[in-house]
Write a protein that holds these residues in place. Sequence first.
Motif, PDB file in Angstrom:
ATOM      1  N   ALA A 988      38.450  28.202  42.556  1.00 50.75           N
ATOM      2  CA  ALA A 988      38.950  27.571  43.862  1.00 50.75           C
ATOM      3  C   ALA A 988      37.952  26.538  44.389  1.00 50.75           C
ATOM      4  N   TYR A 989      38.236  25.367  44.399  1.00 54.98           N
ATOM      5  CA  TYR A 989      37.192  24.309  44.463  1.00 54.98           C
ATOM      6  C   TYR A 989      37.580  23.584  45.918  1.00 54.98           C
ATOM      7  N   ASP A 990      36.828  23.750  46.901  1.00 53.91           N
ATOM      8  CA  ASP A 990      37.046  23.035  48.055  1.00 53.91           C
ATOM      9  C   ASP A 990      35.999  22.060  48.574  1.00 53.91           C
ATOM     10  N   PRO A 991      36.169  20.673  48.040  1.00 52.68           N
ATOM     11  CA  PRO A 991      35.105  19.401  48.039  1.00 52.68           C
ATOM     12  C   PRO A 991      34.920  19.142  49.780  1.00 52.68           C
ATOM     13  N   VAL A 992      35.900  19.388  50.613  1.00 56.66           N
ATOM     14  CA  VAL A 992      35.839  19.084  51.989  1.00 56.66           C
ATOM     15  C   VAL A 992      34.840  20.017  52.786  1.00 56.66           C
ATOM     16  N   ARG A 993      34.943  21.340  52.359  1.00 60.52           N
ATOM     17  CA  ARG A 993      34.288  22.311  53.047  1.00 60.52           C
ATOM     18  C   ARG A 993      33.072  22.963  52.078  1.00 60.52           C
ATOM     19  N   GLY A 994      32.932  22.358  50.809  1.00 53.28           N
ATOM     20  CA  GLY A 994      31.847  22.644  49.919  1.00 53.28           C
ATOM     21  C   GLY A 994      31.808  24.026  49.325  1.00 53.28           C
ATOM     22  N   GLY A 995      33.301  24.402  49.040  1.00 57.12           N
ATOM     23  CA  GLY A 995      33.365  25.844  48.755  1.00 57.12           C
ATOM     24  C   GLY A 995      33.860  25.592  47.070  1.00 57.12           C
ATOM     25  N   ASP A 996      33.375  26.605  46.529  1.00 59.65           N
ATOM     26  CA  ASP A 996      33.603  26.655  44.769  1.00 59.65           C
ATOM     27  C   ASP A 996      33.502  27.947  44.416  1.00 59.65           C
ATOM     28  N   VAL A 997      34.603  28.800  44.557  1.00 59.69           N
ATOM     29  CA  VAL A 997      34.629  30.153  44.138  1.00 59.69           C
ATOM     30  C   VAL A 997      35.413  30.460  42.998  1.00 59.69           C
ATOM     31  N   VAL A 998      34.900  31.489  42.129  1.00 57.80           N
ATOM     32  CA  VAL A 998      35.600  31.773  40.957  1.00 57.80           C
ATOM     33  C   VAL A 998      36.555  32.817  41.575  1.00 57.80           C
ATOM     34  N   VAL A 999      37.596  32.755  40.915  1.00 59.57           N
ATOM     35  CA  VAL A 999      38.834  33.866  41.344  1.00 59.57           C
ATOM     36  C   VAL A 999      39.481  34.332  40.200  1.00 59.57           C
ATOM     37  N   GLU A1000      40.113  35.571  40.343  1.00 59.78           N
ATOM     38  CA  GLU A1000      40.931  36.132  39.310  1.00 59.78           C
ATOM     39  C   GLU A1000      42.443  35.781  39.879  1.00 59.78           C
ATOM     40  N   VAL A1001      43.264  35.402  38.619  1.00 57.58           N
ATOM     41  CA  VAL A1001      44.567  35.157  39.022  1.00 57.58           C
ATOM     42  C   VAL A1001      45.358  36.633  38.857  1.00 57.58           C
ATOM     43  N   VAL A1002      46.026  37.130  39.940  1.00 54.80           N
ATOM     44  CA  VAL A1002      46.675  38.347  40.127  1.00 54.80           C
ATOM     45  C   VAL A1002      48.150  38.026  40.419  1.00 54.80           C
ATOM     46  N   SER A1003      48.920  39.266  40.561  1.00 53.82           N
ATOM     47  CA  SER A1003      50.248  39.190  41.167  1.00 53.82           C
ATOM     48  C   SER A1003      50.196  38.932  42.303  1.00 53.82           C
ATOM     49  N   PRO A1004      51.100  38.195  43.082  1.00 57.81           N
ATOM     50  CA  PRO A1004      51.148  37.736  44.401  1.00 57.81           C
ATOM     51  C   PRO A1004      51.273  39.209  45.182  1.00 57.81           C
ATOM     52  N   VAL A1005      51.778  40.071  44.808  1.00 60.55           N
ATOM     53  CA  VAL A1005      51.679  41.389  45.381  1.00 60.55           C
ATOM     54  C   VAL A1005      50.646  42.238  45.232  1.00 60.55           C
ATOM     55  N   PHE A1006      49.930  42.103  46.411  1.00 56.97           N
ATOM     56  CA  PHE A1006      48.478  42.944  46.317  1.00 56.97           C
ATOM     57  C   PHE A1006      48.592  44.432  46.713  1.00 56.97           C
ATOM     58  N   ILE A1007      49.449  44.924  47.578  1.00 53.60           N
ATOM     59  CA  ILE A1007      49.561  46.363  48.058  1.00 53.60           C
ATOM     60  C   ILE A1007      50.943  46.899  47.752  1.00 53.60           C
ATOM     61  N   ASP A1008      50.856  47.893  47.303  1.00 52.03           N
ATOM     62  CA  ASP A1008      52.118  48.815  46.948  1.00 52.03           C
ATOM     63  C   ASP A1008      53.139  48.040  46.192  1.00 52.03           C
ATOM     64  N   PRO A1009      53.012  47.647  45.060  1.00 51.25           N
ATOM     65  CA  PRO A1009      53.874  46.730  44.390  1.00 51.25           C
ATOM     66  C   PRO A1009      55.094  47.500  44.015  1.00 51.25           C
ATOM     67  N   GLU A1010      55.124  49.055  44.114  1.00 53.88           N
ATOM     68  CA  GLU A1010      56.209  49.841  43.673  1.00 53.88           C
ATOM     69  C   GLU A1010      57.371  49.704  44.763  1.00 53.88           C
ATOM     70  N   GLY A1011      56.739  49.255  46.116  1.00 52.44           N
ATOM     71  CA  GLY A1011      57.565  49.392  47.309  1.00 52.44           C
ATOM     72  C   GLY A1011      57.910  50.610  47.714  1.00 52.44           C
ATOM     73  N   SER A1012      57.238  51.824  47.575  1.00 55.76           N
ATOM     74  CA  SER A1012      57.281  53.002  48.317  1.00 55.76           C
ATOM     75  C   SER A1012      57.111  53.167  49.816  1.00 55.76           C
ATOM     76  N   ARG A1013      55.958  52.322  50.091  1.00 54.05           N
ATOM     77  CA  ARG A1013      55.965  52.374  51.722  1.00 54.05           C
ATOM     78  C   ARG A1013      57.181  52.060  52.379  1.00 54.05           C
ATOM     79  N   LEU A1014      57.749  51.095  52.157  1.00 51.96           N
ATOM     80  CA  LEU A1014      58.715  50.515  52.830  1.00 51.96           C
ATOM     81  C   LEU A1014      59.815  51.452  53.128  1.00 51.96           C
ATOM     82  N   HIS A1015      60.174  52.205  51.957  1.00 57.94           N
ATOM     83  CA  HIS A1015      61.294  53.296  52.194  1.00 57.94           C
ATOM     84  C   HIS A1015      60.693  54.535  52.998  1.00 57.94           C
ATOM     85  N   GLY A1016      59.302  54.525  53.443  1.00 54.49           N
ATOM     86  CA  GLY A1016      59.219  55.819  54.224  1.00 54.49           C
ATOM     87  C   GLY A1016      58.775  56.957  53.563  1.00 54.49           C
TER      88      GLY A1016
END
Length: 1016
Positions: A988-1016
Amino acid sequence: MSHASQAAPLARDADGAGESRPRGGQPARLASGGLVDRTSTLHFTFDGRSLAGHPGDTLASALIANGVRLVGRSFKYHRPRGIFTAGPEEPNALVEIGTGARRTPNTKATTVELFDGLQAVSQNRWPSLRVDALAINQLGGPFLAAGFYYKTFMWPAAFWEKVYEPLIRRAAGLGRASGLPDPDLYEKSHAFCDVLVIGSGPAGLAAALAAGRAGARVILCEDDFALGGKLLAERREIDGRPGAHWARAAEAELAAMPEVTILRRCQVFGTYDDGVYGALERVADHVATPRPGQPRQRLWRIVARACVNAMGAVERSIAFGGNDRPGVMTASAVRTYVNRFGVAPGRAVAVFTATDDGWRTAADLAAAGIGVAAVIDPRSGVAPALRASVGGARVLTGARVCDVRGGADGVRALEILHDGRRERIAADTLAVSGGWNPQVALATHKGAKPRWSEALQSFVPDALPQGMRVAGAANGEMTLAACLAAGAARGEEAAAACGFTAAPAPAPRADDEPCGLVALWHVAESRAKAFVDLQNDVTAADVDLAHREGFRSVEHLKRYTTLGMATDQGKTSNVLGHAMMAALTAGGTDKVDMGRVGTTMARPPHLPVAIGAFAGHHRGKHFKPTRLSAAQVWAEGAGATFVETGLWLRAQWYPRPGETDWLASVSREVRTVREAVGFCDVSTLGKIDIQGADAGAFLDRVYVNTFSTLPVGKARYGLMLREDGFALDDGTTARLGPEHYLMSTTTANAARVMQHLEFCHQVLWPDLDVAMVSVTEQWSQFSVAGPRARDVMARLFGASDVSDASLPYMGCRATRLGGAPARVFRLSFSGELAYEIAVPARFGAALAEALAEAVAAHGGCPYGTEALGVMRIEKGHVAGNELNGQTTGRDLGLGRMMSKKKDYVGRVMAERPALVAPERPSLVGVRPVDPSQRLRAGSHFLRLGAEASVGNDEGYLTSVAFSPSLGGWIGLGFLASGPDRLGERIRAYDPVRGGDVVVEVVSPVFIDPEGSRLHG
C-alpha cells in the motif's frame, strides 16, 4: 381631441425673448405641466456635480432638466453620447449608481427613479467624461471595423498573452463592479394567478379591468414606477378626460379589487414552460439604502393560467450621419420628456420622421412653447391635418437628414437633402421616428418566430406560447382606440378561459390617430458614420462589410458585427440592421423580403437581471446552508464534536474526560457498541416517500434488484446505477403499504438521488402512476445497535414489540412511542443486533434524551459518525468513498444482486466488456502484515518488488480505520482481480505522505462473516 394642460412654455424673461430662466436650478424645466411633484425637491449628483429634480422624475429627465446632455461614451469608439430614449430600451445613458459596495454599473438612467441623495457617475471614460483619452479610437475607426478582432492581434504570437490580451481586457467592458460583498438582500417569491397582465399601458389596463371585473385572480406587472404607460406621455383623451387621469382612475378601481395584485417596478423578463413567467421586482432600488430586512430586489416565479402580453412597442431610429450625437433622440422620448416630466430636451427641436406619429411630437413641442426648427419627412405627400398640427413650423417633405453637426455639447445643425440639394438647418435637438417595433420577445421565448407585417414594417407575434394573448402595440395595434378595444377583448378572453365571465362592457372611447409610415432604414447619402447599434458602435458600414464578407444570415450578422448583443439586446437596432442587410441581399432594391430574412431569436431575460436576484438568499453560508438535526441541541449538551457531512452538521464523536485524542473516543464508542449498546443519530440519511399504484414497478426500474415483490412490512437493500452503468447510490427501501415505499439514501447523495428519480419519472416513464417527495427533514431517525439493543428497545416499546417473531431481521412496522407516531426498522450496518427508530422531527430531541437514558442504563453510550464508519468498514459495507462515481455493482461485490430477469437504468451500459472484465479492480479488505503500521486512504496497490509507477498500479485504498476489535488498522479498497487474490501480500504505497506498508489481501468482511451477531 387634444389636451394641452400637461405641458407649458418655458419661463420667459421680462423682454419676452424666450430664453428659459432656471426653475429651482433646473434651466430646462418647463414653467408648468408634467406629472412630477413640483412641491418637493430632490437633490442628487452626477459626476460629482450637485443637481436637483422632483419626485416623479427619472435620472434621465432630471439630467435633461438640469441641461446635462453628455452622459456617456460609446463602447468602441468612445464617441460622446446623450440620452436617446425614455425607457428600458435605452442604449446610451448607462451610468453607475451608488457608491462603495452598493455601486451598480450599466444602469439605464431612463429607468432609474430619482431619489434624494442619489449618486450617479458616468462610465467608460478616462480621465473624465468630457476629456476621454480613449476617444483617440475614433482616429483608428478604419482599423476597428466589424470583425477586426478576428483579423488582428495575430502577430507576433508571443504578444498575445503579454501585450494584446491585457490591453483588450483593460479596454473592454463599460461599468465597474464594486468588487465588494453585496450588502443587500434578495428574495425569491412564488405567485399563482388566473390572468397575468404584462404592462399597464392602455391595453394592459383595459385587459386587467376586464379580467378583474370578471372575478379572476389577476396580477398586473408594470416595469415603471407609475401605471399608465404611454398615456403618461401623451395629450390624448379617453372617455373625455386626459389619458393620465383615466389611468389613475383605472388604477384605483383595480386596487379596490380583492383578487387583483398590482406589482409596480416589476419587469417580466422571461416566458417558460407550463405558464411560468419570470419577473423582477425592484423593491428598494428607488431609495439610497433599503430598510433593515427589506430586500433590494425580489425575483418572482409567476404561474399563470392565462396571460395578456401588453408590453407595447419600441420606437426605432434611422441610420444617417452623426445620428449618435448628444441631442439626437427618438421622437416618442422627446414627447415623453415634455408631457410626462415637464422638461424641454432642447430650445430648437427638429423632427425627422417617416411616420405620422413623429408629427405628434412636433405638435406637442409647439403646444409646450418649444421652438420647432423644422419637420423633415421623406414622404412627398403628407395629410393637411398633420401640417396644420405643427402651426407655423417649417415643413420639408420629400426630404431627409443626411448628417448631424455637433460635438460633446450636442447638436448644432442638421444637413438636409431636399429637392436634390443639401441645406443646413440650425437646431440643438433632433427627434427621430423611423417606425415602431412591437416587443415580441416574450412571445418568442418558447421558440416561436415572429411574423413580418408589411403594413407596420415590423415583426409582430405569430404563434404564441400556450395561454398567452397579445394586445395593443405589442400586437401591432398601434392606435389608442385599437389598444383599448384589444386590451378589453383579450382580458375578457383570458378570464373566460379560466372559467370567469362578466357582463360585456363597452371599451373606453378614444379617437384613432393617424399612424401611416414609410420604410426608411438608411440615408445612403450620409457622409459621416451612420450608426445602427448605438451601444456597440455598429455602423451601416459594418453591415455592408458583413454582407461583402458573406455574413448575411441575421445570426451571422449578429455575431460578426455584435449587432444586438449589448445590454439593450438590440431593441432599437435589430430590425434596422436586419432590414439594411435584407436590402443589400436584394441588390439594393426596394423589394425587401423581410419575412424571408427573418430576425434573431430572443432569449430570456428580456431585460437585465442582477445575478444577485437569481441567487436570492443562496449566497455565502446560505448558498450551502448547514442543516441541523432535531437532536443538535442535545448533542451539543453531550459534548459532541461535529463535522459537516453533505449539507448536514453531524456528531463525529463524543469525547469524555481523560481521553487524549479523537481515536481514544472513537475506539471507546466502537467497543461499547460491540460489547453493550449504543445509539447514533442517522436522521441525515436521505428519506424519500414513494407512493402510487406503479411504485413497485418504478423501483424495479431504478434499482438493480427487484422491489415489487417485497412484502409489506419488510425492507431490502438496493443498489442504484446511473445510465452509464456506474453505481449512483445504495441504501434500503421499506414497503410500508401495498402502494407505499420509503427509500433511504446516503446523506451526501440524497439530493442527487431525488433528482434522478424525478428525471426517471418525468422524462423516461411519465405514464407510471407514482409520486415521490423528500421527507428527510420531516423525520428524526436513530440507530440503536449492540448485543443489548433489544433490551433498550424493550424499555421503550415493551418486549412484545421487538421480539424476533414480531420484528424479524429486515422487518419494519408503524407503531407509536409515547403517544407519538413512530416507525421501527430492523436494520444493521454495524454488524450488530440493531434497530432504527423514526419519529416526526418535532419529537426528535425528546427521543434522543429518552435513548440516552435507556442506553446508559444498559452500560451503553451515544456514538458518532467516526465510530459508525469504523464499524461499517469492519463489516465491509461500502459508503461514499466506494460510491465515487467510478465503480460498478460488480466492483462493489454486488454482482449477484444485479437482476438478469428485468431491465433497469444502467443495465445495458453496465455490461460493457471493460466493466465486466475479470481483471477489473474489485472490492477487497486489507490489513498490515505488521499490525503496528498505519494505513492511509488513497494509497496505491503495487505488487511486492514492483516499481512505483503508473503502469504497475493495481488499485487503491478507499477507506481505512483503526479497529479496536482487531487491535490494528484495516482498510477497504479496489484491487485488480481482487477476489482471486485473497491471502496475497502487496504494497500500500502512499508517495504523498511517505507511506509504504506491506498488507495482506483479505475478505472485506473483517468481523462476524457468518452474520450471527446481527440476528441477536
